[in-house]
Motif scaffolding. Structure first.
Motif, PDB file in Angstrom:
ATOM      1  N   SER A   1       4.127  14.453 -11.534  1.00 23.70           N
ATOM      2  CA  SER A   1       4.545  14.478 -12.937  1.00 23.70           C
ATOM      3  C   SER A   1       3.425  14.943 -13.865  1.00 23.70           C
ATOM      4  O   SER A   1       3.700  15.449 -14.947  1.00 23.70           O
ATOM      5  N   ASP A   2       2.179  14.785 -13.457  1.00 22.29           N
ATOM      6  CA  ASP A   2       1.057  15.184 -14.311  1.00 22.29           C
ATOM      7  C   ASP A   2       0.761  16.678 -14.253  1.00 22.29           C
ATOM      8  O   ASP A   2       0.171  17.223 -15.180  1.00 22.29           O
ATOM      9  N   VAL A   3       1.151  17.354 -13.174  1.00 25.86           N
ATOM     10  CA  VAL A   3       0.873  18.785 -13.031  1.00 25.86           C
ATOM     11  C   VAL A   3       2.056  19.557 -13.611  1.00 25.86           C
ATOM     12  O   VAL A   3       3.167  19.479 -13.096  1.00 25.86           O
ATOM     13  N   PRO A   4       1.849  20.286 -14.695  1.00 28.61           N
ATOM     14  CA  PRO A   4       2.963  21.018 -15.308  1.00 28.61           C
ATOM     15  C   PRO A   4       3.342  22.246 -14.485  1.00 28.61           C
ATOM     16  O   PRO A   4       2.505  22.869 -13.838  1.00 28.61           O
ATOM     17  N   PHE A   5       4.635  22.567 -14.503  1.00 28.81           N
ATOM     18  CA  PHE A   5       5.110  23.778 -13.840  1.00 28.81           C
ATOM     19  C   PHE A   5       4.734  24.953 -14.726  1.00 28.81           C
ATOM     20  O   PHE A   5       5.049  24.958 -15.913  1.00 28.81           O
ATOM     21  N   PRO A   6       4.052  25.975 -14.186  1.00 30.20           N
ATOM     22  CA  PRO A   6       3.580  27.097 -15.016  1.00 30.20           C
ATOM     23  C   PRO A   6       4.740  27.846 -15.678  1.00 30.20           C
ATOM     24  O   PRO A   6       5.694  28.250 -15.018  1.00 30.20           O
ATOM     25  N   PHE A   7       4.645  28.021 -16.983  1.00 33.59           N
ATOM     26  CA  PHE A   7       5.700  28.687 -17.751  1.00 33.59           C
ATOM     27  C   PHE A   7       5.877  30.140 -17.307  1.00 33.59           C
ATOM     28  O   PHE A   7       7.006  30.617 -17.152  1.00 33.59           O
ATOM     29  N   ASN A   8       4.774  30.840 -17.074  1.00 29.76           N
ATOM     30  CA  ASN A   8       4.855  32.246 -16.663  1.00 29.76           C
ATOM     31  C   ASN A   8       5.559  32.378 -15.319  1.00 29.76           C
ATOM     32  O   ASN A   8       6.352  33.306 -15.113  1.00 29.76           O
ATOM     33  N   TYR A   9       5.288  31.466 -14.416  1.00 28.27           N
ATOM     34  CA  TYR A   9       5.924  31.490 -13.105  1.00 28.27           C
ATOM     35  C   TYR A   9       7.430  31.269 -13.236  1.00 28.27           C
ATOM     36  O   TYR A   9       8.228  31.927 -12.569  1.00 28.27           O
ATOM     37  N   ALA A  10       7.829  30.356 -14.084  1.00 29.40           N
ATOM     38  CA  ALA A  10       9.250  30.098 -14.313  1.00 29.40           C
ATOM     39  C   ALA A  10       9.941  31.317 -14.902  1.00 29.40           C
ATOM     40  O   ALA A  10      11.082  31.640 -14.526  1.00 29.40           O
TER      41      ALA A  10
ATOM     42  N   SER B   1       0.826  -1.201   0.000  1.00 26.36           N
ATOM     43  CA  SER B   1       0.000   0.000   0.000  1.00 26.36           C
ATOM     44  C   SER B   1       0.863   1.254   0.000  1.00 26.36           C
ATOM     45  O   SER B   1       0.573   2.214  -0.724  1.00 26.36           O
ATOM     46  N   ASN B   2       1.930   1.264   0.799  1.00 22.37           N
ATOM     47  CA  ASN B   2       2.833   2.420   0.816  1.00 22.37           C
ATOM     48  C   ASN B   2       3.454   2.646  -0.557  1.00 22.37           C
ATOM     49  O   ASN B   2       3.570   3.781  -1.010  1.00 22.37           O
ATOM     50  N   GLY B   3       3.866   1.569  -1.218  1.00 18.50           N
ATOM     51  CA  GLY B   3       4.440   1.700  -2.550  1.00 18.50           C
ATOM     52  C   GLY B   3       3.444   2.276  -3.534  1.00 18.50           C
ATOM     53  O   GLY B   3       3.788   3.131  -4.363  1.00 18.50           O
ATOM     54  N   TYR B   4       2.202   1.828  -3.459  1.00 16.72           N
ATOM     55  CA  TYR B   4       1.182   2.335  -4.376  1.00 16.72           C
ATOM     56  C   TYR B   4       0.867   3.808  -4.092  1.00 16.72           C
ATOM     57  O   TYR B   4       0.679   4.603  -5.025  1.00 16.72           O
ATOM     58  N   VAL B   5       0.836   4.188  -2.815  1.00 20.82           N
ATOM     59  CA  VAL B   5       0.589   5.589  -2.462  1.00 20.82           C
ATOM     60  C   VAL B   5       1.706   6.471  -2.992  1.00 20.82           C
ATOM     61  O   VAL B   5       1.458   7.544  -3.567  1.00 20.82           O
ATOM     62  N   HIS B   6       2.955   6.033  -2.833  1.00 23.79           N
ATOM     63  CA  HIS B   6       4.078   6.823  -3.338  1.00 23.79           C
ATOM     64  C   HIS B   6       4.051   6.895  -4.865  1.00 23.79           C
ATOM     65  O   HIS B   6       4.415   7.922  -5.448  1.00 23.79           O
ATOM     66  N   PHE B   7       3.639   5.815  -5.510  1.00 24.16           N
ATOM     67  CA  PHE B   7       3.520   5.850  -6.973  1.00 24.16           C
ATOM     68  C   PHE B   7       2.477   6.874  -7.400  1.00 24.16           C
ATOM     69  O   PHE B   7       2.710   7.666  -8.321  1.00 24.16           O
ATOM     70  N   THR B   8       1.311   6.876  -6.753  1.00 26.00           N
ATOM     71  CA  THR B   8       0.269   7.834  -7.145  1.00 26.00           C
ATOM     72  C   THR B   8       0.694   9.269  -6.845  1.00 26.00           C
ATOM     73  O   THR B   8       0.359  10.183  -7.613  1.00 26.00           O
TER      74      THR B   8
END
Length: 164
Positions: free
Chosen positions: A115-124, A102-109
């Motif tokens: 990784s799915d949330v992109p870093f905002p270009f304007n903020y960078a 369960s811990n492994g699956y939580v860390h995977f999610t």
């Protein structure tokens, strides 16, 4: 396969050619392991043992599953549950196996969310501009603050490199 007359049958082990295996697991550290060797090179030295190849039904299920990791996790937990009565390990150890899965699956999610949330270009871009302005204004500020030819450059170097 599975239980037959109260006994678990042994499946034939099949050794996979490591060059054809997916390089996803951490390689074993051998005594002669050199630190200059890359991960990919050391991964091909590891031997993998496959207990059973997936059935065509399992391959088909993995191909159409929207979340393959969850499906594989479900299969692992189901298999552990079916053989827990045969295992001679105490219940606290068995529950720890479920907990670690369960811990492994939580860390995977959690990693998947990051990784799915992109870093905002304007903020960078704003951060880069602020860093450039800071690096240009810091020597002027420290020179006015210290009024020393030795402490000014030294303090500028220390402050700039401790922040960036």
């Amino acid at each position: 396969q599975g239980k037959r007359s109260g006994q678990i049958t042994r499946r034939r082990e099949m050794h996979v050619n490591p060059e054809k295996a997916l390089c996803r697991s951490v390689p074993k550290l051998h005594e002669g392991h050199s630190s200059s060797q890359t991960f990919e090179d050391s991964c091909f030295e590891t031997s993998y043992v496959v207990k059973r190849c997936p059935t065509p039904a399992e391959i088909g299920a993995l191909e159409v599953a929207p979340d393959r990791v969850h499906l594989a996790m479900t299969w692992i937990v189901k298999t552990m549950t079916t053989v827990q009565s045969v295992l001679s390990t105490p219940p606290p150890i068995q529950s720890r196996m479920y907990q670690e899965l369960s811990n492994g699956y939580v860390h995977f999610t959690n990693a998947k969310k990051i990784s799915d949330v992109p870093f905002p270009f304007n903020y960078a871009q704003i951060l880069a501009i602020i860093l450039i302005v800071f690096s240009m204004m810091l020597p002027v500020y420290i020179a006015a603050f210290t009024k020393s030819y030795i402490a000014g450059p030294l303090l500028t170097f220390v402050v700039f490199h401790s922040i960036t």
